[in-house]
Design a protein around this motif. Structure first.
Motif, PDB file in Angstrom:
ATOM      1  N   LYS A   1       0.839  -1.279  -0.105  1.00  0.00           N
ATOM      2  CA  LYS A   1      -0.119  -0.009   0.011  1.00  0.00           C
ATOM      3  C   LYS A   1       0.779   1.166   0.244  1.00  0.00           C
ATOM      4  O   LYS A   1       0.746   2.227  -0.720  1.00  0.00           O
ATOM      5  N   LYS A   2       2.116   1.285   0.707  1.00  0.00           N
ATOM      6  CA  LYS A   2       2.894   2.493   0.742  1.00  0.00           C
ATOM      7  C   LYS A   2       3.577   2.701  -0.523  1.00  0.00           C
ATOM      8  O   LYS A   2       3.606   3.820  -0.949  1.00  0.00           O
ATOM      9  N   GLY A   3       3.889   1.659  -1.484  1.00  0.00           N
ATOM     10  CA  GLY A   3       4.260   1.736  -2.764  1.00  0.00           C
ATOM     11  C   GLY A   3       3.278   2.167  -3.655  1.00  0.00           C
ATOM     12  O   GLY A   3       3.637   3.339  -4.366  1.00  0.00           O
ATOM     13  N   LEU A   4       1.934   2.031  -3.614  1.00  0.00           N
ATOM     14  CA  LEU A   4       0.911   2.383  -4.048  1.00  0.00           C
ATOM     15  C   LEU A   4       0.589   4.100  -4.045  1.00  0.00           C
ATOM     16  O   LEU A   4       0.620   4.976  -4.736  1.00  0.00           O
ATOM     17  N   HIS A   5       0.661   4.576  -2.709  1.00  0.00           N
ATOM     18  CA  HIS A   5       0.515   5.779  -2.160  1.00  0.00           C
ATOM     19  C   HIS A   5       1.769   6.624  -2.832  1.00  0.00           C
ATOM     20  O   HIS A   5       1.408   7.721  -3.415  1.00  0.00           O
ATOM     21  N   GLN A   6       2.859   6.192  -2.774  1.00  0.00           N
ATOM     22  CA  GLN A   6       4.047   6.848  -3.113  1.00  0.00           C
ATOM     23  C   GLN A   6       3.846   7.048  -4.588  1.00  0.00           C
ATOM     24  O   GLN A   6       4.297   8.037  -5.474  1.00  0.00           O
ATOM     25  N   THR A   7       3.233   5.997  -5.399  1.00  0.00           N
ATOM     26  CA  THR A   7       3.202   6.204  -6.829  1.00  0.00           C
ATOM     27  C   THR A   7       2.033   7.227  -7.128  1.00  0.00           C
ATOM     28  O   THR A   7       2.303   8.138  -8.120  1.00  0.00           O
ATOM     29  N   ILE A   8       1.076   7.063  -6.378  1.00  0.00           N
ATOM     30  CA  ILE A   8      -0.164   8.147  -6.588  1.00  0.00           C
ATOM     31  C   ILE A   8       0.538   9.530  -6.386  1.00  0.00           C
ATOM     32  O   ILE A   8       0.270  10.510  -7.229  1.00  0.00           O
ATOM     33  N   ASN A   9       1.238   9.748  -5.290  1.00  0.00           N
ATOM     34  CA  ASN A   9       1.853  11.124  -5.047  1.00  0.00           C
ATOM     35  C   ASN A   9       2.749  11.520  -6.128  1.00  0.00           C
ATOM     36  O   ASN A   9       2.815  12.676  -6.587  1.00  0.00           O
ATOM     37  N   SER A  10       3.475  10.582  -6.570  1.00  0.00           N
ATOM     38  CA  SER A  10       4.392  10.897  -7.623  1.00  0.00           C
ATOM     39  C   SER A  10       4.157  11.200  -8.945  1.00  0.00           C
ATOM     40  O   SER A  10       4.292  12.233  -9.743  1.00  0.00           O
ATOM     41  N   VAL A  11       2.901  10.555  -9.422  1.00  0.00           N
ATOM     42  CA  VAL A  11       2.030  10.848 -10.581  1.00  0.00           C
ATOM     43  C   VAL A  11       1.325  12.297 -10.438  1.00  0.00           C
ATOM     44  O   VAL A  11       1.360  13.053 -11.405  1.00  0.00           O
ATOM     45  N   SER A  12       0.861  12.602  -9.347  1.00  0.00           N
ATOM     46  CA  SER A  12       0.246  13.916  -9.047  1.00  0.00           C
ATOM     47  C   SER A  12       1.344  14.974  -9.408  1.00  0.00           C
ATOM     48  O   SER A  12       0.707  16.269  -9.773  1.00  0.00           O
ATOM     49  N   LYS A  13       2.325  14.966  -8.996  1.00  0.00           N
ATOM     50  CA  LYS A  13       3.329  15.928  -9.112  1.00  0.00           C
ATOM     51  C   LYS A  13       4.104  16.080 -10.728  1.00  0.00           C
ATOM     52  O   LYS A  13       4.494  17.184 -11.044  1.00  0.00           O
ATOM     53  N   ARG A  14       3.526  15.190 -11.490  1.00  0.00           N
ATOM     54  CA  ARG A  14       3.849  15.286 -12.897  1.00  0.00           C
ATOM     55  C   ARG A  14       2.714  15.562 -13.738  1.00  0.00           C
ATOM     56  O   ARG A  14       3.024  16.004 -14.983  1.00  0.00           O
TER      57      ARG A  14
END
Length: 197
Positions: free
Chosen positions: A136-149
């Motif tokens: 879940k942590k990895g999914l959350h990090q991916t969502i946050n990373s995509v939101s910044k792009r």
């Protein structure tokens, strides 16, 4: 679908892993790209089109808060990758770590990939993106990373919380839809237009 699913479906259909993942970065006419990428690019587009228009995913979009309507299709793609990683052993004979290394090697060895993917590939490997989806942590990090792009990061406001709240609905949709997509990918591979072979 996102990176892991496209790579898995490429492997499932015995097509180029690198070419399939390149689909996220290759815009315009497929014939403008090198021949060894064309079938994978075509397959990638078929997968994306079915995913975006399928009744299950369209229904799942409606379960997200109205404020996340624009981000919901992206969040579903990322969440489906999480579900695939989480239940990986049910969908592939290799363990995820080994598959990830094979995928990273295939991307690295492929020539003439879109420039953006060439630049991103070392980071995908060093941060082990494919395995990171498992938690879940990895999914959350991916969502946050995509939101910044994206050009309007505000469309992702509350995305992590919404995805967590819809966990069961996302898993049901994934488990229903993904086996269909695996079957379709094999059919499409057999029906690839001659000009892309």
């Amino acid at each position: 679908m996102n990176f892991l699913a496209h790579l898995h479906l490429a492997d499932n259909s015995n097509t180029s892993l690198a070419a399939n993942i390149a689909g996220d970065f290759a815009k315009g006419n497929i014939l403008n790209f090198p021949k060894h990428l064309q079938q994978g690019l075509w397959l990638h587009r078929q997968i994306d089109q079915l995913t975006d228009t399928h009744e299950l995913t369209k229904e799942l979009v409606t379960k997200f808060p109205k404020s996340l309507t624009r981000a919901a299709p992206i969040l579903i793609d990322l969440s489906f990758d999480h579900m695939l990683a989480k239940y990986w052993d049910e969908y592939h004979h290799l363990d995820l770590d080994k598959f990830a290394v094979n995928a990273y090697d295939a991307i690295e060895a492929c020539e003439h990939l879109p420039e953006q993917l060439q630049q991103l590939a070392p980071r995908i490997r060093s941060e082990n993106w494919l395995v990171a989806y498992k938690s879940k942590k990895g999914l959350h990090q991916t969502i946050n990373s995509v939101s910044k792009r994206v050009s309007k990061p505000e469309i992702f406001q509350g995305a992590v919380q919404a995805v967590d709240k819809l966990d069961i609905e996302i898993e049901i949709a994934f488990r229903t839809f993904y086996p269909q997509l695996m079957a379709y990918s094999k059919i499409w591979t057999r029906k690839t237009p001659d000009e892309y072979l």
